[in-house]
Scaffold this motif. Structure first.
Motif, PDB file in Angstrom:
ATOM      1  N   ASP A 155       0.845  -1.200   0.000  1.00  0.00           N
ATOM      2  CA  ASP A 155       0.000   0.000   0.000  1.00  0.00           C
ATOM      3  C   ASP A 155       0.878   1.248   0.000  1.00  0.00           C
ATOM      4  O   ASP A 155       1.499   1.584   1.004  1.00  0.00           O
ATOM      5  CB  ASP A 155      -0.912  -0.017   1.224  1.00  0.00           C
ATOM      6  N   ILE A 156       0.911   1.930  -1.127  1.00  0.00           N
ATOM      7  CA  ILE A 156       1.782   3.087  -1.285  1.00  0.00           C
ATOM      8  C   ILE A 156       1.411   4.224  -0.347  1.00  0.00           C
ATOM      9  O   ILE A 156       2.237   5.075  -0.016  1.00  0.00           O
ATOM     10  CB  ILE A 156       1.759   3.583  -2.755  1.00  0.00           C
ATOM     11  N   MET A 213       4.038 -10.168  -8.600  1.00  0.00           N
ATOM     12  CA  MET A 213       5.483 -10.079  -8.397  1.00  0.00           C
ATOM     13  C   MET A 213       5.781  -8.743  -7.721  1.00  0.00           C
ATOM     14  O   MET A 213       5.886  -7.704  -8.386  1.00  0.00           O
ATOM     15  CB  MET A 213       6.228 -10.194  -9.732  1.00  0.00           C
ATOM     16  N   PRO A 214       5.915  -8.729  -6.399  1.00  0.00           N
ATOM     17  CA  PRO A 214       6.063  -7.476  -5.644  1.00  0.00           C
ATOM     18  C   PRO A 214       7.257  -6.609  -6.041  1.00  0.00           C
ATOM     19  O   PRO A 214       7.226  -5.396  -5.810  1.00  0.00           O
ATOM     20  CB  PRO A 214       6.172  -7.963  -4.194  1.00  0.00           C
ATOM     21  N   ILE A 215       8.301  -7.194  -6.637  1.00  0.00           N
ATOM     22  CA  ILE A 215       9.428  -6.366  -7.074  1.00  0.00           C
ATOM     23  C   ILE A 215       8.950  -5.299  -8.055  1.00  0.00           C
ATOM     24  O   ILE A 215       9.530  -4.209  -8.138  1.00  0.00           O
ATOM     25  CB  ILE A 215      10.539  -7.237  -7.710  1.00  0.00           C
ATOM     26  N   ARG A 216       7.858  -5.575  -8.780  1.00  0.00           N
ATOM     27  CA  ARG A 216       7.307  -4.602  -9.719  1.00  0.00           C
ATOM     28  C   ARG A 216       6.875  -3.324  -9.021  1.00  0.00           C
ATOM     29  O   ARG A 216       6.940  -2.237  -9.605  1.00  0.00           O
ATOM     30  CB  ARG A 216       6.110  -5.211 -10.455  1.00  0.00           C
ATOM     31  N   ALA A 217       6.427  -3.442  -7.786  1.00  0.00           N
ATOM     32  CA  ALA A 217       5.960  -2.264  -7.051  1.00  0.00           C
ATOM     33  C   ALA A 217       7.101  -1.294  -6.801  1.00  0.00           C
ATOM     34  O   ALA A 217       6.894  -0.066  -6.791  1.00  0.00           O
ATOM     35  CB  ALA A 217       5.321  -2.687  -5.734  1.00  0.00           C
ATOM     36  N   ASN A 220       8.070   0.120 -10.378  1.00  0.00           N
ATOM     37  CA  ASN A 220       7.046   1.016 -10.927  1.00  0.00           C
ATOM     38  C   ASN A 220       7.040   2.392 -10.289  1.00  0.00           C
ATOM     39  O   ASN A 220       6.431   3.324 -10.831  1.00  0.00           O
ATOM     40  CB  ASN A 220       5.651   0.400 -10.756  1.00  0.00           C
ATOM     41  N   ASN A 221       7.692   2.528  -9.149  1.00  0.00           N
ATOM     42  CA  ASN A 221       7.552   3.764  -8.376  1.00  0.00           C
ATOM     43  C   ASN A 221       8.817   4.587  -8.202  1.00  0.00           C
ATOM     44  O   ASN A 221       8.752   5.709  -7.702  1.00  0.00           O
ATOM     45  CB  ASN A 221       6.977   3.445  -6.992  1.00  0.00           C
ATOM     46  N   THR A 222       9.964   4.050  -8.608  1.00  0.00           N
ATOM     47  CA  THR A 222      11.190   4.806  -8.379  1.00  0.00           C
ATOM     48  C   THR A 222      12.301   4.304  -9.291  1.00  0.00           C
ATOM     49  O   THR A 222      12.149   3.283  -9.980  1.00  0.00           O
ATOM     50  CB  THR A 222      11.645   4.692  -6.911  1.00  0.00           C
TER      51      THR A 222
END
Length: 230
Positions: A155-156, A213-217, A220-222
């Motif tokens: 959760d960003i 695949m949580p590494i995408r989070a 995708n953000n930095t």
């Protein structure tokens, strides 16, 4: 996805270049803020890097070192990331660094979230250097796609720094930095070795489903710099 790729022919070449890069960034942090912070991951991949880094003549007494995640086991357990970091990194010159472990006396990691957060209150933020790894399932830190806590961990907008995680495909309860806490870093590195991990990363880059695949989070953000060797 803002991924910058630094590819090396051998792990020795990777470790030498990565060691120089990390030490330069830590020196900059000390010069600019009086202290610097280094957040590392466990596993076998960074052991040789840690050994090289420990020998760098740096003002280590002004460096705070901690972990992106930890298995909820005693620090004397072979599965403990803290045990590995103490054996491989907190030696030689780097023995002078200030280490903040994540494992507490709490039996359940959920009961230690507030303690871990409080223990990080004096750590320099944003973190100067964050080194992440990645599992074959695309997890990073202990943000596992199989866990019931993954939506909360990614959760960003969460104001939580830590989250207790119980993966279903790996042993041990875990304590992990949340996605927003990981993103509060000046320099984020993804440290991988081997062709199989390169293939996993290619799969991660081919889609946007962060829960899969949580590494995408993170990607995708930095901005993330890949440090890879065969």
């Amino acid at each position: 996805m803002a991924l910058v790729q630094s590819l090396f022919g051998t792990t020795d070449a990777l470790n030498q270049a990565f060691c120089r890069r990390i030490s330069t960034l830590l020196k900059q942090g000390i010069e600019e803020n009086g202290r610097a912070s280094l957040i590392v991951s466990g596993g076998r991949t960074p052991a040789a890097l840690f050994g090289a880094l420990s020998q760098v003549p740096l003002a280590w007494d002004k460096v705070d070192i901690s972990l992106a995640d930890e298995r909820w086991v005693d620090p004397s357990d072979d599965a403990s990331n803290e045990k590995m970091v103490r054996a491989k990194l907190l030696i030689n010159h780097a023995a002078a660094a200030n280490f903040i472990g994540l494992k507490t006396s709490a039996t359940n990691a959920e009961d230690a979230v507030n303690t871990c957060t409080a223990n990080f209150s004096d750590v320099a933020k944003p973190f100067d250097v964050l080194i992440l790894g990645m599992g074959e399932d695309g997890h990073t830190a202990s943000l596992f796609p199989c866990s019931a806590q993954i939506t909360q961990g990614l959760d960003i907008d969460s104001e939580q720094m830590f989250i207790a995680v119980q993966p279903t495909t790996a042993p041990n309860q875990r304590m992990s930095l949340t996605l927003p806490a990981l993103l509060k870093s000046k320099h984020i590195f993804l440290h991988l070795t081997g062709e199989s991990k390169k293939d996993v990363l290619a799969k991660a880059l081919a889609d946007d489903n962060e829960l899969e695949m949580p590494i995408r989070a993170v990607l995708n953000n930095t901005r993330v710099e890949l440090m890879w060797a065969p």
